[in-house]
Design an enzyme around this catalytic site. Structure first.
Site, PDB file in Angstrom:
ATOM      1  N   GLU A   1      -2.240  -1.211   7.720  1.00 30.44           N
ATOM      2  CA  GLU A   1      -3.044  -2.092   8.628  1.00 30.44           C
ATOM      3  C   GLU A   1      -1.631  -2.587   9.992  1.00 30.44           C
ATOM      4  O   GLU A   1      -1.122  -2.519   9.559  1.00 30.44           O
ATOM      5  CB  GLU A   1      -3.695  -2.665   7.616  1.00 30.44           C
ATOM      6  CG  GLU A   1      -2.492  -3.387   6.787  1.00 30.44           C
ATOM      7  CD  GLU A   1      -3.232  -3.787   5.576  1.00 30.44           C
ATOM      8  OE1 GLU A   1      -3.257  -3.594   4.384  1.00 30.44           O
ATOM      9  OE2 GLU A   1      -2.603  -5.505   5.566  1.00 30.44           O
TER      10      GLU A   1
ATOM     11  N   HIS B   1       0.848  -1.202   0.008  1.00 32.29           N
ATOM     12  CA  HIS B   1      -0.162  -0.081   0.142  1.00 32.29           C
ATOM     13  C   HIS B   1       0.712   1.364  -0.069  1.00 32.29           C
ATOM     14  O   HIS B   1       1.686   0.969   0.418  1.00 32.29           O
ATOM     15  CB  HIS B   1      -0.357  -0.086   1.180  1.00 32.29           C
ATOM     16  CG  HIS B   1      -1.969  -1.419   1.045  1.00 32.29           C
ATOM     17  ND1 HIS B   1      -2.837  -1.418   0.936  1.00 32.29           N
ATOM     18  CD2 HIS B   1      -1.459  -2.383   2.067  1.00 32.29           C
ATOM     19  CE1 HIS B   1      -3.278  -2.670   1.050  1.00 32.29           C
ATOM     20  NE2 HIS B   1      -2.552  -3.135   1.831  1.00 32.29           N
TER      21      HIS B   1
ATOM     22  N   HIS C   1       2.973  -7.685   1.182  1.00 34.92           N
ATOM     23  CA  HIS C   1       2.274  -8.673   1.828  1.00 34.92           C
ATOM     24  C   HIS C   1       1.401  -9.091   1.914  1.00 34.92           C
ATOM     25  O   HIS C   1       1.870  -8.716   0.940  1.00 34.92           O
ATOM     26  CB  HIS C   1       2.192  -7.888   3.643  1.00 34.92           C
ATOM     27  CG  HIS C   1       0.935  -6.547   3.403  1.00 34.92           C
ATOM     28  ND1 HIS C   1       1.634  -5.824   2.731  1.00 34.92           N
ATOM     29  CD2 HIS C   1      -0.447  -6.847   3.237  1.00 34.92           C
ATOM     30  CE1 HIS C   1       0.144  -4.843   2.633  1.00 34.92           C
ATOM     31  NE2 HIS C   1      -0.679  -5.690   2.586  1.00 34.92           N
TER      32      HIS C   1
ATOM     33  N   ARG D   1      -1.577  -4.332  -6.241  1.00 28.97           N
ATOM     34  CA  ARG D   1      -0.979  -6.058  -6.288  1.00 28.97           C
ATOM     35  C   ARG D   1       0.511  -6.241  -7.179  1.00 28.97           C
ATOM     36  O   ARG D   1       0.696  -5.625  -8.542  1.00 28.97           O
ATOM     37  CB  ARG D   1      -1.837  -6.077  -7.242  1.00 28.97           C
ATOM     38  CG  ARG D   1      -1.916  -8.268  -6.924  1.00 28.97           C
ATOM     39  CD  ARG D   1      -3.454  -8.973  -7.876  1.00 28.97           C
ATOM     40  NE  ARG D   1      -5.331  -8.080  -6.597  1.00 28.97           N
ATOM     41  CZ  ARG D   1      -5.746  -7.615  -7.789  1.00 28.97           C
ATOM     42  NH1 ARG D   1      -5.580  -7.393  -8.982  1.00 28.97           N
ATOM     43  NH2 ARG D   1      -6.842  -7.573  -6.314  1.00 28.97           N
TER      44      ARG D   1
END
Ligand code: ZN
Length: 325
Positions: free
Chosen positions: A129, A111, A186, A206
């Site tokens: 996150e 991200h 991740h 992605r």
């Protein structure tokens, strides 16, 4: 309802369940969510995000969307000053809490931070996150970080598909906690069930999708954006995982605090008092059952303790993850 100054109830939320190619059945089988299908990937338990928005279940605000409540009753979220002005620096409910059941591997992703997202994603927020491993198979792992030592090596690994060299998989067990800062490569691997607390944002790049097909086509990759935002080198393996399974009981234990959220683990055995020191507190019941201020709660319930609830009594035998800003 107009005046809510003395509003003393927890706000229970109806979660939103999603279907994903990598999903399974544990959200129904283990958590009791009413949902059909064998590809249930995510439960958006505390969500005001338009892609999967929660509504209040029961009480004075039954059926009201969380985003609407945030707008119409800022006092419930500690967001109303003496003159009625908004006092928190958020234009929307800031957090999103999910339970994720990965039957198969999720794509390898990264991200952006707020700055990159603001410039390249129409002023959107970036995404920070964190994960708490609720359960996993023996010998489970997660992808956290990568093995490239320089940006050049990173580009070469990604552009030439050197995935086995690039991807860093670390073993995990139940009770592990992982902070995923922007720029961290991740992926959740099959066999792992996690609770994710994140910024209320949905911008994902992605990097690699294991060459899988969805409806006959590969899913979109975002290679150049990924190369832009991936941190090199990655944070060390030792710094990436903290084991938080056995924490002190009947007190909130802060697992992580950053600019975007504070995340606590609360192991209840008997009864405890929880003081409202924060604008509000999101609560997810992950094991067991009991009561919160006399309201029955059980595994799979998600609720918000509004700012107007100054002190809560929590009773029973339960594992809880709580979050606030
Ligand atoms: Zn992510």
């Amino acid at each position: 309802m107009n005046s809510t100054e003395n509003f003393a109830e927890p706000l229970f939320l109806n979660p939103v369940l999603t279907h994903n190619i990598w999903g399974g059945t544990r959200l129904r089988d283990d958590y009791g969510y009413k949902v059909e299908g064998n590809d249930i990937g995510e439960c958006w338990g505390i969500s005001a995000h338009p892609n999967g928005e929660g509504t209040v279940r029961g009480g004075a605000f039954d059926g009201v969307k969380l985003s609407e409540l945030w707008e119409t009753h800022p006092e419930l979220f500690g967001n109303k000053g003496a003159d009625g002005e908004r006092i928190l620096p958020y234009d929307r409910f800031p957090l999103l809490t999910k339970i994720i059941d990965a039957k198969d591997d999720l794509s390898i992703q990264v991200h952006p931070d707020d700055e990159y997202a603001a410039e390249h994603e129409n002023g959107s927020f970036g995404k920070t996150e964190c994960w708490y491993v609720l359960d996993c198979d023996d010998n489970s792992s997660l992808v956290i970080g990568h093995n490239a030592t320089t940006k050049e090596e990173l580009k070469d690994m990604i552009n030439n598909g050197r995935w086995s060299e690039f991807i860093r998989e670390l073993p995990v067990k139940k009770g592990d906690f992982l902070q995923i800062d922007p720029g961290t490569v991740h992926a959740i691997k099959g066999g792992v069930l996690i609770l994710e607390t994140q910024q209320n944002s949905d911008i994902t790049y992605r990097v690699y999708d294991y060459d899988r097909l969805q409806n006959g086509k590969p899913r979109q990759l975002h290679v150049s954006q990924s190369i832009d935002v991936i941190n090199v080198p990655a944070k060390s393996a030792d710094d990436s995982i903290r084991h938080m399974a056995d924490t002190e009981i009947n007190t909130p234990v802060c697992m992580y605090e950053c600019k975007y959220y504070k995340v606590f683990k609360i192991s209840v055995d008997g009864s405890m008092k929880l003081e409202q020191k924060y604008p509000f507190m999101g609560i997810s019941i992950l094991e067991g059952c009991g009561t919160v201020n006399g309201f029955d709660v059980k595994k799979g319930d998600h609720l918000i303790l509004p700012n107007t609830v100054r002190e809560s009594e929590i009773c029973g035998k339960m594992e809880i993850i709580a979050s606030t800003v």
